[in-house]
Design an enzyme around this catalytic site. Structure first.
Site, PDB file in Angstrom:
ATOM      1  N   LYS A  22       0.690  -1.240   0.063  1.00  0.00           N
ATOM      2  CA  LYS A  22       0.041   0.065   0.059  1.00  0.00           C
ATOM      3  C   LYS A  22       0.878   1.186  -0.124  1.00  0.00           C
ATOM      4  CE  LYS A  22      -3.103   0.421   3.642  1.00  0.00           C
ATOM      5  NZ  LYS A  22      -2.719   2.038   4.312  1.00  0.00           N
ATOM      6  N   SER A  23       1.868   1.417   0.847  1.00  0.00           N
ATOM      7  CA  SER A  23       2.719   2.530   1.055  1.00  0.00           C
ATOM      8  C   SER A  23       3.447   2.657  -0.355  1.00  0.00           C
ATOM      9  CB  SER A  23       3.882   2.037   2.108  1.00  0.00           C
ATOM     10  OG  SER A  23       3.228   2.127   3.254  1.00  0.00           O
ATOM     11  N   GLY A  95      -5.101   7.777   5.226  1.00  0.00           N
ATOM     12  CA  GLY A  95      -4.096   8.836   6.116  1.00  0.00           C
ATOM     13  C   GLY A  95      -2.667   8.724   5.078  1.00  0.00           C
ATOM     14  N   ASP A 321       2.065  -0.784  11.768  1.00  0.00           N
ATOM     15  CA  ASP A 321       0.629  -1.248  11.363  1.00  0.00           C
ATOM     16  C   ASP A 321       0.377  -2.893  11.884  1.00  0.00           C
ATOM     17  OD1 ASP A 321      -0.117   0.948  10.346  1.00  0.00           O
ATOM     18  OD2 ASP A 321       0.819   0.402   8.359  1.00  0.00           O
ATOM     19  N   LYS A 348      -4.398   5.784  14.572  1.00  0.00           N
ATOM     20  CA  LYS A 348      -4.419   5.304  13.286  1.00  0.00           C
ATOM     21  C   LYS A 348      -6.153   5.172  12.871  1.00  0.00           C
ATOM     22  CE  LYS A 348      -0.310   4.450  12.842  1.00  0.00           C
ATOM     23  NZ  LYS A 348       0.625   5.168  11.787  1.00  0.00           N
TER      24      LYS A 348
HETATM   25  C1  S3P Z   1       2.680   4.882   6.118  1.00  0.00           C
HETATM   26  C2  S3P Z   1       3.163   5.312   7.452  1.00  0.00           C
HETATM   27  C3  S3P Z   1       2.551   4.908   8.732  1.00  0.00           C
HETATM   28  C4  S3P Z   1       1.635   3.658   8.569  1.00  0.00           C
HETATM   29  C5  S3P Z   1       0.882   3.709   7.441  1.00  0.00           C
HETATM   30  C6  S3P Z   1       1.546   4.003   6.098  1.00  0.00           C
HETATM   31  C7  S3P Z   1       3.090   5.132   4.981  1.00  0.00           C
HETATM   32  O1  S3P Z   1       2.113   5.999   9.237  1.00  0.00           O
HETATM   33  O2  S3P Z   1       1.012   3.381   9.815  1.00  0.00           O
HETATM   34  O3  S3P Z   1      -0.213   2.806   7.247  1.00  0.00           O
HETATM   35  O4  S3P Z   1       2.968   4.759   3.831  1.00  0.00           O
HETATM   36  O5  S3P Z   1       4.275   5.963   4.873  1.00  0.00           O
HETATM   37  P1  S3P Z   1       2.523   6.994   9.984  1.00  0.00           P
HETATM   38  O6  S3P Z   1       3.640   7.675   9.111  1.00  0.00           O
HETATM   39  O7  S3P Z   1       1.557   7.936  10.567  1.00  0.00           O
HETATM   40  O8  S3P Z   1       3.393   6.264  11.137  1.00  0.00           O
END
Ligand code: S3P
Length: 439
Positions: A22-23, A95, A321, A348
């Site tokens: 996903k990231s 997010g 996560d 989260k």
């Molecule tokens: C992510 C970073 C994390 C993670 C999110 C994906 C990203 O969040 O919890 O699911 O893709 O950079 P945070 O940066 O708020 O810790």
């Protein structure tokens, strides 16, 4: 509402692969949109979160098409070339999509409105707005820095040196993406290392990224502003955060043996697997390789006894996560597992610290939250289960408790599995493929 239920039907076996990370998928779309020429993305996650980012980059002027060969093609507008979207950008539950896009838009001379679902509208955005304001952007947000937010992008953006107050790859990435359209160099200093997919991918697009490590674990990441990014081929590895669910299922359902092929094993993402190994799990990483700058391996998991461990706070960024599913593994282990320093879990998709504790308690597990620490007392025997767990519209809470139901005496029900589609639409089907009963 889609209530779901899982029960134990015996050993899980088979060979599967999980959908794209996903990231990395969000970043491929955003950098593709900021590049000149065509980016071809293989194995893009087709979950709702990423599809929201895809629609948003289209609204910002990028052309996104289906390559017909399993790839997604993005024709970008170049750094600084975003068009003003003619409607509100709805990022759904994402997010990552919202924070990274706020960063990418903040130094472009456009106005844009962003919103999301009830969960996203309750999440803190001040963490990205604060540094971006220092770069010249302005924001109109709801009370507490919440969405909906209007972004008024800087016309004369300033570069920035910024030390992250929270260990967040999303905040780091928002500032680095904003830095792309500022003159000079923008530096983010991270006291705790977080996932570095933005940095790795920026280099693949021709950006200049300097990384300096100090011996105290502090890392300074500098991007050169106003580069010409060039479209490229991006291969998205399987998501280790999605693989975590079948992986833990294989470890806690007696007699199981499961292989998960092509999983991203970037060391800044593998804290769960390190922790499970310390718990005595039988996990091997085979066929290690590097694909498009990211480390990938096949994971082989065999069920066996797990023992409780202490998980230090400094490991949290590499498994942020994965605490819901780690807590499930801990509930099937022998002895106490203490997970320390989990304050970020409260912001989260839901307050995960509370959701994990309530869900496990409902399933007959002894669990405590003290400050930001979570303690799970495992007995070495399967938990009772038999409860209907409230998921609070959180995909990872939903999947974690469905996995627990595969080992619990009386199965587990969840109130709603709809949100699983945000990150892992094929979850139930893939789990059924290895023999799980999830309906
Ligand atoms: C992510 C970073 C994390 C993670 C999110 C994906 C990203 O969040 O919890 O699911 O893709 O950079 P945070 O940066 O708020 O810790």
């Amino acid at each position: 509402m889609t209530p779901m239920r899982s029960v134990s039907v015996g050993a899980l076996r088979g060979h599967i692969s999980v959908p794209g990370d996903k990231s990395i998928s969000h970043r491929a779309l955003i950098l593709g949109a900021l590049a000149v020429g065509e980016t071809s993305i293989s194995n893009l996650l087709r979950g709702d979160d990423v599809l929201r980012t895809l629609s948003a980059v289209r609204a910002l002027g990028a052309r996104v098409t289906d390559g017909g060969d399993g790839t997604t093609r993005v024709s970008g507008v170049g750094v600084g070339g975003f068009a003003e979207p003619d409607d509100v950008l709805d990022l759904g539950n994402s997010g990552t999509g919202s924070r990274l896009l706020i960063g990418a838009m903040a130094t472009q001379p456009i106005n844009a409105q962003l919103t999301g679902d009830a969960s996203l509208r309750s999440r803190p955005m001040a963490r990205v707005m604060a540094p971006l304001e220092q770069m010249g952007a302005r924001f109109i947000a709801r009370e507490g820095g919440r969405l909906p937010i209007t972004v008024i992008g800087a016309t004369d953006a300033l570069p920035l040196e910024y030390t992250l107050p929270v260990p967040s790859a999303q905040v780091k990435s928002a500032v680095l993406l904003a830095g792309l359209n500022a003159p000079g160099e923008t530096t983010v200093i991270e006291p705790a290392r977080t996932r570095d997919h933005t940095e790795l991918m920026l280099r693949a697009f021709g950006g200049t990224v300097k990384v300096e490590d100090t011996n105290r674990g502090v890392r300074a990441i500098t991007v050169a502003g106003q580069p010409e990014l060039t479209g490229c081929a991006v291969f998205v590895p399987g998501d280790p955060s999605s693989a975590a669910f079948p992986a833990v299922a294989a470890l806690i359902v007696p007699g199981s043996e499961v292989t998960i092929a092509g999983v991203g094993v970037n060391p800044l993402r593998t804290g769960l697997y390190d922790t499970l190994a310390e718990m005595g799990a039988d996990i091997s990483f085979t066929n290690r390789r590097t694909e498009a700058g990211e480390e990938v391996a096949d994971l082989v998991l065999r069920a066996g006894e797990l023992k409780g461990v202490d998980v230090p706070a400094n490991r949290a960024p590499s498994m942020i996560d994965e605490y819901p599913i780690l807590a499930v593994a801990a509930s099937c282990a022998r002895g106490r597992t203490r997970m320390l320093g989990l304050s970020e879990l409260r912001v989260k998709e839901s307050d995960r610290l509370a959701a994990i504790a309530h869900g496990l308690a409902a399933c007959g597990v002894k669990v405590r939250v003290e400050g930001d620490d979570l303690t799970v007392e495992g007995t070495g025997r399967p938990p009772a289960g038999g409860a209907t767990v409230t998921t609070h519209d959180d995909h990872r809470i939903a999947m974690a408790f469905l996995v627990l139901g595969l080992a619990a005496n009386d199965g587990v029900a969840i109130d709603d599995g709809t949100m699983i589609a945000t990150s892992f639409p094929a979850f139930a089907g893939l789990m059924q493929k290895i023999g799980a009963q999830i309906s």
